[in-house]
Design an enzyme around this catalytic site. Sequence first.
Site, PDB file in Angstrom:
ATOM      1  CG  HIS A   1     -23.533  29.895  -0.209  1.00 41.75           C
ATOM      2  ND1 HIS A   1     -23.321  30.431  -1.460  1.00 41.75           N
ATOM      3  CD2 HIS A   1     -24.465  28.919  -0.370  1.00 41.75           C
ATOM      4  CE1 HIS A   1     -24.089  29.795  -2.333  1.00 41.75           C
ATOM      5  NE2 HIS A   1     -24.791  28.879  -1.695  1.00 41.75           N
TER       6      HIS A   1
ATOM      7  CG  ASN B   1     -27.317  30.082  -4.486  1.00 40.62           C
ATOM      8  OD1 ASN B   1     -26.143  30.376  -4.699  1.00 40.62           O
ATOM      9  ND2 ASN B   1     -27.687  28.930  -3.954  1.00 40.62           N
TER      10      ASN B   1
ATOM     11  CB  CYS C   1     -22.624  26.624  -2.538  1.00 36.40           C
ATOM     12  SG  CYS C   1     -24.091  26.364  -3.537  1.00 36.40           S
TER      13      CYS C   1
HETATM   14  O1  UT7 Z   1     -26.779  26.807  -2.535  1.00 37.24           O
HETATM   15  C1  UT7 Z   1     -26.769  25.416  -2.416  1.00 37.24           C
HETATM   16  C2  UT7 Z   1     -27.520  24.950  -1.297  1.00 37.24           C
HETATM   17  N1  UT7 Z   1     -28.929  25.150  -1.462  1.00 37.24           N
HETATM   18  C3  UT7 Z   1     -29.669  25.350  -0.412  1.00 37.24           C
HETATM   19  O2  UT7 Z   1     -29.135  25.450   0.658  1.00 37.24           O
HETATM   20  C4  UT7 Z   1     -31.164  25.413  -0.558  1.00 37.24           C
HETATM   21  C5  UT7 Z   1     -31.787  24.716   0.613  1.00 37.24           C
HETATM   22  N2  UT7 Z   1     -33.220  24.571   0.538  1.00 37.24           N
HETATM   23  C6  UT7 Z   1     -34.071  25.636   0.570  1.00 37.24           C
HETATM   24  O3  UT7 Z   1     -33.648  26.776   0.598  1.00 37.24           O
HETATM   25  C7  UT7 Z   1     -35.538  25.352   0.630  1.00 37.24           C
HETATM   26  O4  UT7 Z   1     -35.748  23.988   0.885  1.00 37.24           O
HETATM   27  C8  UT7 Z   1     -36.319  25.772  -0.646  1.00 37.24           C
HETATM   28  C9  UT7 Z   1     -36.349  27.281  -0.737  1.00 37.24           C
HETATM   29  C10 UT7 Z   1     -35.660  25.191  -1.869  1.00 37.24           C
HETATM   30  C11 UT7 Z   1     -37.742  25.271  -0.555  1.00 37.24           C
HETATM   31  O5  UT7 Z   1     -38.371  25.763   0.612  1.00 37.24           O
HETATM   32  P1  UT7 Z   1     -39.183  24.767   1.577  1.00 37.24           P
HETATM   33  O6  UT7 Z   1     -39.744  25.611   2.632  1.00 37.24           O
HETATM   34  O7  UT7 Z   1     -38.239  23.684   1.996  1.00 37.24           O
HETATM   35  O8  UT7 Z   1     -40.337  24.259   0.639  1.00 37.24           O
HETATM   36  P2  UT7 Z   1     -40.654  22.763   0.156  1.00 37.24           P
HETATM   37  O9  UT7 Z   1     -39.607  22.284  -0.784  1.00 37.24           O
HETATM   38  O10 UT7 Z   1     -40.928  21.937   1.354  1.00 37.24           O
HETATM   39  O11 UT7 Z   1     -41.994  22.994  -0.630  1.00 37.24           O
HETATM   40  C12 UT7 Z   1     -43.157  23.478   0.005  1.00 37.24           C
HETATM   41  C13 UT7 Z   1     -44.240  23.635  -1.035  1.00 37.24           C
HETATM   42  C14 UT7 Z   1     -44.416  22.413  -1.927  1.00 37.24           C
HETATM   43  O12 UT7 Z   1     -45.784  22.257  -2.170  1.00 37.24           O
HETATM   44  P3  UT7 Z   1     -46.627  21.170  -1.342  1.00 37.24           P
HETATM   45  O13 UT7 Z   1     -45.965  19.853  -1.616  1.00 37.24           O
HETATM   46  O14 UT7 Z   1     -46.521  21.589   0.086  1.00 37.24           O
HETATM   47  O15 UT7 Z   1     -47.989  21.316  -1.934  1.00 37.24           O
HETATM   48  C15 UT7 Z   1     -43.724  22.807  -3.216  1.00 37.24           C
HETATM   49  O16 UT7 Z   1     -44.234  22.161  -4.327  1.00 37.24           O
HETATM   50  O17 UT7 Z   1     -43.911  24.730  -1.918  1.00 37.24           O
HETATM   51  C16 UT7 Z   1     -44.002  24.270  -3.272  1.00 37.24           C
HETATM   52  N3  UT7 Z   1     -43.033  25.031  -4.069  1.00 37.24           N
HETATM   53  C17 UT7 Z   1     -43.319  26.223  -4.623  1.00 37.24           C
HETATM   54  N4  UT7 Z   1     -44.432  26.978  -4.626  1.00 37.24           N
HETATM   55  C18 UT7 Z   1     -44.383  28.166  -5.266  1.00 37.24           C
HETATM   56  C19 UT7 Z   1     -41.756  24.696  -4.369  1.00 37.24           C
HETATM   57  N5  UT7 Z   1     -41.187  25.674  -5.102  1.00 37.24           N
HETATM   58  C20 UT7 Z   1     -42.134  26.628  -5.267  1.00 37.24           C
HETATM   59  C21 UT7 Z   1     -42.153  27.879  -5.936  1.00 37.24           C
HETATM   60  N6  UT7 Z   1     -43.286  28.600  -5.897  1.00 37.24           N
HETATM   61  N7  UT7 Z   1     -41.058  28.375  -6.582  1.00 37.24           N
END
Ligand code: UT7
Length: 338
Positions: free
Chosen positions: A262, A292, A109
Amino acid sequence: MKSIAHSFSMSIPTRKVTNEDLSRVMDTSNEWIVQRTGIESRYWVESPTTTSDLATQAARGSLDRSPGAVEAIIAATLSPDYSFPGIGVSVQHKLGLPPVPAFDVRNQCCGFLYGLEMADALVQVGKYRRILVVGAEVHSTGLDMSTRGRDIAVLFGDGAGSCIVEGVEDSRSETRPQALEIIGSELHSDGAHVEELWCEHPGSAHFPTRITQELVAEGKVFPLMNGRKVFEHAVKRMTEVSMSLLSRHGLSAADVNLFVPHQANLRINSLVASQLGLREDQVWNTIQNFGNTTAATIPIGLSCAFEAGRLEPGQIVLSAAFGSGFTWGATLLKVVRG
Ligand code: UT7
């Protein structure tokens, strides 16, 4: 001598993929994706199209805006056409350029900001006068489209963005279109976090074989991310490096007219902006439309900002990025021509 980055251009594939489209192939929803990331759609290639194809299309746009020879290419991507060589040589060939050097940058990135710093330094030491800098990705053919991969697959889009970095004696009489003077940059890396966001296979770390059918079945050929950890580090590091860079140049966030970060997550950019004391309308986001696109997000953002008439001479532009590695950095720019 000043370095200016000018003649921004972008290339986006034609196939628009909405969150609804994704919810038909994996367990996800428009609501989840919009709330957690801000993404509403992204564009994916629909016919055999390589990363160097998109990079070449963007580069042609830059060269159309500012015709003339380029003396070197710097190409950033994490999704090259092949394991090797990198895409730089293919861009050189597809553009029909003479055998100029083609540097390949990874840095995910942060690839475009790393590339800009290299171009600026090479111009400043007098090695080259005009360098093509391009960031490009084709993510869509390398994502896990099952529910197992939903946390990553919904985030990424395909695309490319480019500009020309050129040395000029006096930027005040600038005639090149969409020109930004490179005021300075600050880059960092911390490889302690390699495993937090990576694509593990195939790679030379694995002995005696880089890839097996079992590894493919386990999904180890797809990108994996510890989302929360990456999120926290991204907010902290992008804020920190932006403040450090501004203060090294005797500026503060109050001097920034537009923040072009970014595009990993709308929430990350909002938090960084608020910690810097920037208003929401000072942040230029494109993630809603394009997702992204990794090394391409920043040149795409700058290209869109110029096209929208958002950048006027004299304005200060701050860009910052964070990604796999971890790597992070910021670049400070001044608009010399809209
Ligand atoms: O560009 C390079 C750098 N990348 C980044 O900077 C990305 C940084 N991270 C993020 O943007 C976020 O962490 C994400 C968008 C990837 C995830 O968001 P989050 O609020 O941190 O969600 P999480 O990973 O804590 O997941 C929450 C819940 C989980 O379910 P449980 O365990 O709470 O039941 C996941 O399984 O959301 C679930 N989940 C989804 N649900 C529906 C994960 N992906 C999805 C999805 N659709 N696509």
